[in-house]
Motif scaffolding. Sequence first.
Motif, PDB file in Angstrom:
ATOM      1  N   TYR A 160      22.736   0.443  30.767  1.00  0.00           N
ATOM      2  CA  TYR A 160      22.802  -0.924  31.374  1.00  0.00           C
ATOM      3  C   TYR A 160      22.834  -1.554  29.820  1.00  0.00           C
ATOM      4  CZ  TYR A 160      21.735  -5.639  32.741  1.00  0.00           C
ATOM      5  OH  TYR A 160      21.368  -6.931  32.834  1.00  0.00           O
ATOM      6  N   LEU A 161      22.170  -1.393  28.829  1.00  0.00           N
ATOM      7  CA  LEU A 161      21.878  -1.870  27.686  1.00  0.00           C
ATOM      8  C   LEU A 161      23.434  -1.747  26.893  1.00  0.00           C
ATOM      9  CD1 LEU A 161      18.464  -1.092  26.341  1.00  0.00           C
ATOM     10  CD2 LEU A 161      19.534  -3.485  27.013  1.00  0.00           C
ATOM     11  N   SER A 162      24.048  -0.455  26.818  1.00  0.00           N
ATOM     12  CA  SER A 162      25.266  -0.386  26.356  1.00  0.00           C
ATOM     13  C   SER A 162      26.369  -1.253  26.800  1.00  0.00           C
ATOM     14  CB  SER A 162      25.754   1.077  26.300  1.00  0.00           C
ATOM     15  OG  SER A 162      25.038   2.013  25.807  1.00  0.00           O
ATOM     16  N   PHE A 163      26.275  -1.197  28.200  1.00  0.00           N
ATOM     17  CA  PHE A 163      27.060  -2.220  28.937  1.00  0.00           C
ATOM     18  C   PHE A 163      27.245  -3.712  28.430  1.00  0.00           C
ATOM     19  CE2 PHE A 163      28.872  -4.119  33.137  1.00  0.00           C
ATOM     20  CZ  PHE A 163      30.175  -3.733  32.938  1.00  0.00           C
ATOM     21  N   THR A 186      21.598   2.205  41.881  1.00  0.00           N
ATOM     22  CA  THR A 186      21.493   1.299  42.989  1.00  0.00           C
ATOM     23  C   THR A 186      21.102   0.010  42.594  1.00  0.00           C
ATOM     24  OG1 THR A 186      19.110   1.516  43.385  1.00  0.00           O
ATOM     25  CG2 THR A 186      20.572   3.170  44.484  1.00  0.00           C
ATOM     26  N   PRO A 187      21.261  -1.259  43.365  1.00  0.00           N
ATOM     27  CA  PRO A 187      21.052  -2.581  42.879  1.00  0.00           C
ATOM     28  C   PRO A 187      19.465  -2.475  42.453  1.00  0.00           C
ATOM     29  CG  PRO A 187      22.379  -2.499  44.785  1.00  0.00           C
ATOM     30  CD  PRO A 187      22.129  -1.185  44.423  1.00  0.00           C
ATOM     31  N   THR A 188      18.595  -1.948  43.425  1.00  0.00           N
ATOM     32  CA  THR A 188      17.173  -2.123  43.288  1.00  0.00           C
ATOM     33  C   THR A 188      17.008  -1.292  42.025  1.00  0.00           C
ATOM     34  OG1 THR A 188      16.928  -1.688  45.527  1.00  0.00           O
ATOM     35  CG2 THR A 188      15.095  -1.104  44.097  1.00  0.00           C
ATOM     36  N   GLN A 189      17.575  -0.258  41.647  1.00  0.00           N
ATOM     37  CA  GLN A 189      17.080   0.479  40.373  1.00  0.00           C
ATOM     38  C   GLN A 189      17.549  -0.697  39.159  1.00  0.00           C
ATOM     39  OE1 GLN A 189      19.416   3.887  41.116  1.00  0.00           O
ATOM     40  NE2 GLN A 189      17.972   4.934  40.089  1.00  0.00           N
ATOM     41  N   LEU A 190      18.705  -1.507  39.291  1.00  0.00           N
ATOM     42  CA  LEU A 190      18.966  -2.365  38.176  1.00  0.00           C
ATOM     43  C   LEU A 190      18.175  -3.558  38.232  1.00  0.00           C
ATOM     44  CD1 LEU A 190      20.983  -3.230  35.957  1.00  0.00           C
ATOM     45  CD2 LEU A 190      22.387  -4.207  37.999  1.00  0.00           C
ATOM     46  N   SER A 191      17.688  -3.907  39.332  1.00  0.00           N
ATOM     47  CA  SER A 191      16.578  -5.027  39.212  1.00  0.00           C
ATOM     48  C   SER A 191      15.600  -4.743  38.597  1.00  0.00           C
ATOM     49  CB  SER A 191      16.598  -5.722  40.796  1.00  0.00           C
ATOM     50  OG  SER A 191      17.427  -6.087  41.313  1.00  0.00           O
ATOM     51  N   ARG A 192      14.924  -3.450  38.588  1.00  0.00           N
ATOM     52  CA  ARG A 192      13.873  -3.069  38.090  1.00  0.00           C
ATOM     53  C   ARG A 192      13.948  -2.906  36.625  1.00  0.00           C
ATOM     54  NH1 ARG A 192      13.181   1.955  40.582  1.00  0.00           N
ATOM     55  NH2 ARG A 192      12.505   0.728  42.757  1.00  0.00           N
ATOM     56  N   ILE A 193      15.425  -2.566  36.165  1.00  0.00           N
ATOM     57  CA  ILE A 193      15.375  -2.226  34.691  1.00  0.00           C
ATOM     58  C   ILE A 193      15.518  -3.794  34.116  1.00  0.00           C
ATOM     59  CG2 ILE A 193      17.591  -1.835  33.292  1.00  0.00           C
ATOM     60  CD1 ILE A 193      18.013   0.688  34.915  1.00  0.00           C
ATOM     61  N   ARG A 194      16.164  -4.730  34.923  1.00  0.00           N
ATOM     62  CA  ARG A 194      16.228  -5.942  34.185  1.00  0.00           C
ATOM     63  C   ARG A 194      14.831  -6.576  34.200  1.00  0.00           C
ATOM     64  NH1 ARG A 194      20.788  -9.194  34.392  1.00  0.00           N
ATOM     65  NH2 ARG A 194      19.917 -10.862  35.594  1.00  0.00           N
ATOM     66  N   ASN A 196      12.099  -5.192  33.666  1.00  0.00           N
ATOM     67  CA  ASN A 196      11.310  -4.456  32.544  1.00  0.00           C
ATOM     68  C   ASN A 196      11.703  -4.906  31.245  1.00  0.00           C
ATOM     69  OD1 ASN A 196       9.637  -2.742  34.341  1.00  0.00           O
ATOM     70  ND2 ASN A 196      11.157  -1.120  34.278  1.00  0.00           N
ATOM     71  N   LEU A 197      13.001  -5.010  31.160  1.00  0.00           N
ATOM     72  CA  LEU A 197      13.549  -5.324  30.080  1.00  0.00           C
ATOM     73  C   LEU A 197      13.158  -6.745  29.492  1.00  0.00           C
ATOM     74  CD1 LEU A 197      17.147  -4.182  30.247  1.00  0.00           C
ATOM     75  CD2 LEU A 197      15.584  -3.326  28.659  1.00  0.00           C
ATOM     76  N   GLU A 198      12.940  -7.677  30.737  1.00  0.00           N
ATOM     77  CA  GLU A 198      12.514  -9.136  30.710  1.00  0.00           C
ATOM     78  C   GLU A 198      10.934  -8.967  29.916  1.00  0.00           C
ATOM     79  OE1 GLU A 198      12.959 -11.348  34.123  1.00  0.00           O
ATOM     80  OE2 GLU A 198      15.223 -11.215  34.182  1.00  0.00           O
ATOM     81  N   LYS A 199      10.313  -8.410  30.302  1.00  0.00           N
ATOM     82  CA  LYS A 199       8.879  -8.069  29.669  1.00  0.00           C
ATOM     83  C   LYS A 199       8.829  -7.717  28.258  1.00  0.00           C
ATOM     84  CE  LYS A 199       7.068  -6.619  34.550  1.00  0.00           C
ATOM     85  NZ  LYS A 199       6.679  -5.277  35.058  1.00  0.00           N
ATOM     86  N   VAL A 200       9.881  -6.702  28.086  1.00  0.00           N
ATOM     87  CA  VAL A 200      10.035  -6.374  26.662  1.00  0.00           C
ATOM     88  C   VAL A 200      10.339  -7.477  25.693  1.00  0.00           C
ATOM     89  CG1 VAL A 200      11.037  -4.595  25.019  1.00  0.00           C
ATOM     90  CG2 VAL A 200      10.071  -3.838  27.382  1.00  0.00           C
ATOM     91  N   LEU A 201      11.512  -7.942  26.139  1.00  0.00           N
ATOM     92  CA  LEU A 201      12.000  -9.091  25.333  1.00  0.00           C
ATOM     93  C   LEU A 201      11.091 -10.295  25.466  1.00  0.00           C
ATOM     94  CD1 LEU A 201      15.708  -8.362  26.328  1.00  0.00           C
ATOM     95  CD2 LEU A 201      14.736  -7.717  24.122  1.00  0.00           C
TER      96      LEU A 201
END
Length: 201
Positions: A160-163, A186-194, A196-201
């Motif tokens: 996702y980050l590369s994309f 899956t869309p659920t996996q992508l939502s979870r990734i986003r 988690n990234l928001e928390k980090v950033l």
Amino acid sequence: MTSDQQNYLNNLKLYFESYAPISEKSWKLIENLTHFQTIKKGEIVLENGEICRNLYFIAKGILRTFITDEQGNFYNKNLFFENKLACSKVSSILQTPSSFTIEALEDCILITLDYKKYTQLINENDDLKTFYIAYLEKNWIIEKEQREIALVMQNATERYLSFLEKHPTIADRVPLLHIASHLGITPTQLSRIRKNLEKVL
């Protein structure tokens, strides 16, 4: 021809020349094949089972190519952005029915080229032949292999980050379910990734 259309044709010429130098004579031959086509968001450019007879240069907008299984689930084979060429390559080469559908994800302006006439020009002009070889190597060998490796070697967050690095505004333009499908998650996996990234950033 409008000034916008002339700019779009200039972008097509630059795209060709990014792979190999093209003579003015060869460019005029290509230019004579071009036609402008306006496609609305959600419209189908090529239907599964149709023979792909055109090559599409995306002057504006985004196209997706996808496969649908018997249960109605879809898999995005590719997302094509501005200043890229799109078609069903196997269908075009073999003149057989396409295995996938091409759909507009945004309102699009396309420059279409008749595939048969386009390949005829390539066979008849050495500079276009050089372009074509470089184009195939980059898009259908190098990038294809890199994507296949990424699916195995990178986790979903890394993909996702590369994309996002290549397409920073993609989340504002394309529904997340299409991005998820393109990344093989899956869309659920992508939502979870986003999240988690928001928390980090």
